[in-house]
Design a protein around this motif. Structure first.
Motif, PDB file in Angstrom:
ATOM      1  N   TYR A   1       1.186  -1.578  -0.065  1.00  0.00           N
ATOM      2  CA  TYR A   1       0.102  -0.365   0.148  1.00  0.00           C
ATOM      3  C   TYR A   1       1.135   1.115   0.137  1.00  0.00           C
ATOM      4  N   CYS A   2       0.448   1.957  -0.534  1.00  0.00           N
ATOM      5  CA  CYS A   2       0.783   4.040  -0.262  1.00  0.00           C
ATOM      6  C   CYS A   2       0.407   4.310   0.712  1.00  0.00           C
ATOM      7  N   MET A   3       0.354   5.056   1.586  1.00  0.00           N
ATOM      8  CA  MET A   3       0.223   6.503   2.153  1.00  0.00           C
ATOM      9  C   MET A   3       0.966   7.265   2.063  1.00  0.00           C
ATOM     10  N   GLY A   4      -0.070   8.262   2.583  1.00  0.00           N
ATOM     11  CA  GLY A   4       0.020   9.871   2.193  1.00  0.00           C
ATOM     12  C   GLY A   4      -0.509  11.239   2.814  1.00  0.00           C
ATOM     13  N   TRP A   5      -0.048  11.905   2.982  1.00  0.00           N
ATOM     14  CA  TRP A   5      -0.639  12.990   3.643  1.00  0.00           C
ATOM     15  C   TRP A   5      -0.693  14.196   2.616  1.00  0.00           C
ATOM     16  N   PHE A   6      -2.014  14.464   2.520  1.00  0.00           N
ATOM     17  CA  PHE A   6      -2.616  15.346   1.284  1.00  0.00           C
ATOM     18  C   PHE A   6      -2.816  16.750   2.008  1.00  0.00           C
ATOM     19  N   ARG A   7      -3.287  18.010   1.479  1.00  0.00           N
ATOM     20  CA  ARG A   7      -3.406  19.269   2.042  1.00  0.00           C
ATOM     21  C   ARG A   7      -4.128  19.689   1.572  1.00  0.00           C
ATOM     22  N   GLN A   8      -5.165  20.885   2.086  1.00  0.00           N
ATOM     23  CA  GLN A   8      -6.262  21.435   1.154  1.00  0.00           C
ATOM     24  C   GLN A   8      -6.274  22.830   1.505  1.00  0.00           C
ATOM     25  N   ALA A   9      -5.979  24.076   0.753  1.00  0.00           N
ATOM     26  CA  ALA A   9      -6.170  25.635   1.536  1.00  0.00           C
ATOM     27  C   ALA A   9      -7.249  25.970   1.288  1.00  0.00           C
TER      28      ALA A   9
ATOM     29  N   ILE B   1       4.533   7.611   1.237  1.00  0.00           N
ATOM     30  CA  ILE B   1       5.997   6.049   1.766  1.00  0.00           C
ATOM     31  C   ILE B   1       5.174   5.185   0.916  1.00  0.00           C
ATOM     32  N   ALA B   2       6.185   4.370   0.490  1.00  0.00           N
ATOM     33  CA  ALA B   2       6.098   2.709   0.382  1.00  0.00           C
ATOM     34  C   ALA B   2       5.217   2.039   1.328  1.00  0.00           C
ATOM     35  N   THR B   3       4.771   0.707   0.750  1.00  0.00           N
ATOM     36  CA  THR B   3       5.817  -0.470   1.472  1.00  0.00           C
ATOM     37  C   THR B   3       6.575  -0.923   1.798  1.00  0.00           C
ATOM     38  N   ASP B   4       7.560  -0.648   1.380  1.00  0.00           N
ATOM     39  CA  ASP B   4       8.813  -0.203   0.934  1.00  0.00           C
ATOM     40  C   ASP B   4       9.897   0.548   1.730  1.00  0.00           C
ATOM     41  N   ASP B   5       8.754   1.640   2.348  1.00  0.00           N
ATOM     42  CA  ASP B   5      10.087   2.924   2.695  1.00  0.00           C
ATOM     43  C   ASP B   5       9.846   3.214   1.886  1.00  0.00           C
ATOM     44  N   ARG B   6      10.283   3.490   0.500  1.00  0.00           N
ATOM     45  CA  ARG B   6      10.740   4.282  -0.206  1.00  0.00           C
ATOM     46  C   ARG B   6       9.289   5.546  -0.503  1.00  0.00           C
ATOM     47  N   THR B   7       9.777   6.746  -0.640  1.00  0.00           N
ATOM     48  CA  THR B   7       9.179   7.940  -0.026  1.00  0.00           C
ATOM     49  C   THR B   7       9.174   9.276  -1.487  1.00  0.00           C
TER      50      THR B   7
ATOM     51  N   THR C   1       9.082  15.908   6.304  1.00  0.00           N
ATOM     52  CA  THR C   1       9.835  14.341   6.071  1.00  0.00           C
ATOM     53  C   THR C   1       8.568  13.504   6.678  1.00  0.00           C
ATOM     54  N   ILE C   2       8.269  12.302   5.661  1.00  0.00           N
ATOM     55  CA  ILE C   2       7.455  11.190   6.424  1.00  0.00           C
ATOM     56  C   ILE C   2       7.622  10.616   6.522  1.00  0.00           C
ATOM     57  N   SER C   3       7.520   9.226   7.465  1.00  0.00           N
ATOM     58  CA  SER C   3       7.937   8.189   8.423  1.00  0.00           C
ATOM     59  C   SER C   3       6.694   7.967   8.712  1.00  0.00           C
TER      60      SER C   3
ATOM     61  N   CYS D   1       4.169   3.436  -5.518  1.00  0.00           N
ATOM     62  CA  CYS D   1       3.666   4.998  -4.591  1.00  0.00           C
ATOM     63  C   CYS D   1       4.652   5.578  -5.425  1.00  0.00           C
ATOM     64  N   ASN D   2       3.456   7.539  -5.831  1.00  0.00           N
ATOM     65  CA  ASN D   2       4.362   8.588  -6.274  1.00  0.00           C
ATOM     66  C   ASN D   2       3.333   9.835  -6.133  1.00  0.00           C
ATOM     67  N   ILE D   3       3.537  10.590  -4.906  1.00  0.00           N
ATOM     68  CA  ILE D   3       2.588  11.618  -4.397  1.00  0.00           C
ATOM     69  C   ILE D   3       2.174  12.245  -6.136  1.00  0.00           C
ATOM     70  N   ASN D   4       2.844  12.326  -6.432  1.00  0.00           N
ATOM     71  CA  ASN D   4       2.471  13.103  -7.909  1.00  0.00           C
ATOM     72  C   ASN D   4       1.259  11.965  -8.853  1.00  0.00           C
TER      73      ASN D   4
END
Length: 125
Positions: free
Chosen positions: A32-40, A51-57, A68-70, A103-106
């Motif tokens: 899975y991918c876990m991420g942070w998003f924001r909205q102003a 961040i991916a399951t293998d910890d790539r960010t 920094t994501i962790s 995973c890639n946030i973009n």
């Protein structure tokens, strides 16, 4: 069902730091991918980091070198350490999770996955 609960938001002055947390439960994805998003206010939601399951960010250019994501896999908690905060970082921050191995946030598919309710971050100048 999948639940994501964010915490740690608040108000800080420019240059300050905050650490957001996201407690996750109910998911059964092996990859899975876990991420942070924001909205102003008045703006579209944007991806911040994931961040991916293998910890790539991956990171949005606007936060590289500052955020920094962790994660703590055992506790199922996702973190976002935010340093050198700027007024333009002011937004509601959401965590999200989706199944996947790449995973890639973009390139997070729009509106795909599960989302938390958000935590507000306000940075004053």
């Amino acid at each position: 069902q999948v639940q994501l609960v964010e915490s740690g938001g608040g108000s800080v002055q420019a240059g300050g730091s905050l650490r957001l947390s996201c407690a996750a439960s109910g998911y059964t994805y092996s990859s899975y991918c876990m991420g942070w998003f924001r909205q102003a206010p008045g703006k579209e939601r944007e991806g911040v980091t994931d961040i991916a399951t293998d910890d790539r960010t991956s990171y949005a250019d606007s936060v590289k070198g500052r955020f920094t994501i962790s994660r703590d896999s055992a506790k199922k908690i996702l973190y976002l350490q935010m340093n050198s905060l700027k007024p333009e970082d002011t937004a509601m921050y959401y965590c999200a999770i989706r199944p996947g191995t790449s995973c890639n946030i973009n390139y997070w598919p729009a509106n795909f996955g599960h989302w938390g309710q958000g935590t507000q971050v306000t940075v004053s100048s």
